[in-house]
Design a protein around this motif. Structure first.
Motif, short mmCIF file in Angstrom:
data_model
loop_
_atom_site.label_atom_id
_atom_site.label_comp_id
_atom_site.label_asym_id
_atom_site.label_seq_id
_atom_site.Cartn_x
_atom_site.Cartn_y
_atom_site.Cartn_z
N ARG A 121 27.82 28.04 27.27
CA ARG A 121 28.34 26.72 26.90
C ARG A 121 27.51 25.63 27.58
NH1 ARG A 121 32.87 30.18 27.24
NH2 ARG A 121 34.15 30.11 25.35
N GLU A 144 33.99 21.09 30.18
CA GLU A 144 33.06 21.46 29.12
C GLU A 144 33.01 20.37 28.05
OE1 GLU A 144 32.93 24.76 25.56
OE2 GLU A 144 34.20 25.13 27.29
N ARG A 171 32.82 18.93 24.47
CA ARG A 171 33.23 19.51 23.19
C ARG A 171 32.89 18.61 22.02
NH1 ARG A 171 37.70 23.40 23.50
NH2 ARG A 171 36.91 24.95 24.97
N TYR A 218 36.59 19.15 27.49
CA TYR A 218 37.70 20.07 27.68
C TYR A 218 37.86 20.35 29.16
CZ TYR A 218 40.67 24.15 27.37
OH TYR A 218 41.71 25.03 27.52
#
Length: 176
Positions: free
Chosen positions: A55, A78, A80, A86
């Motif tokens: 990711r 993260e 997104r 996120y």
């Protein structure tokens, strides 16, 4: 408080912290346990390493009282989308949850994401965790009305102890 990006050498300690905060008897020392409805481990260092590699832009932040001190908390972040990040696996050592470290770590996570272009933060929380959802709501998160299915049959997310698990999606607009 020292909040910094986790390094590869932190991943074993992060995994141990996350597992102690979510599952098993150790998690019962705090108020955020999932032990009543999920068994098994929450994660391990190899899974964290693989997720970070898969990711782009994802990070784990770590919280300590001082640099090189004992790990007290961690959180997954993260990107997104263009302006959405996120947030997941927010964890504070169960025996220290009364110190308001979760609030500190959440605020630092939001600042980190915002500095990298986030305008909204999203998360998913198992719907039966009313107390935890209320905690996030007091910090400005709102339920979007969206729910996601629990990945039954995928033990990577735990061993369900009941058959009614789903995720509620929460979101918060971040200050400009």
């Amino acid at each position: 408080m020292d909040v910094v990006l986790a390094t590869d050498s932190d991943l074993d300690a992060v995994a141990a912290l996350v597992n102690s905060g979510y599952r098993g008897d150790s998690s019962r020392a705090g108020w955020t346990t999932e032990a009543d409805f999920l068994g098994g481990q929450r994660t391990d260092a190899e899974a964290l390493r693989a997720d970070l590699k898969a990711r782009p832009g994802a990070v784990l932040l770590t919280l300590r009282d001082e640099p090189q001190g004992e790990l007290l908390g961690s959180v997954w972040l993260e990107p997104r989308g263009d302006d959405v990040w996120y947030l997941g696996m927010l964890t504070v050592r169960p025996d220290l949850q009364a110190r308001q470290l979760g609030r500190t770590l959440l605020a630092e996570a939001e600042r980190h994401a915002h500095a990298r272009g986030a305008r909204r933060m999203r998360m998913s929380v198992i719907t039966v965790r009313d107390t935890l959802i209320a905690w996030y709501e007091r910090r400005g998160y709102v339920r979007t009305g969206e729910t996601l299915p629990f990945p039954y049959g995928n033990e990577r997310f735990g061993i369900p102890l009941r058959d009614d698990l789903r995720f509620a999606v929460l979101e918060k607009a971040l200050e400009r």
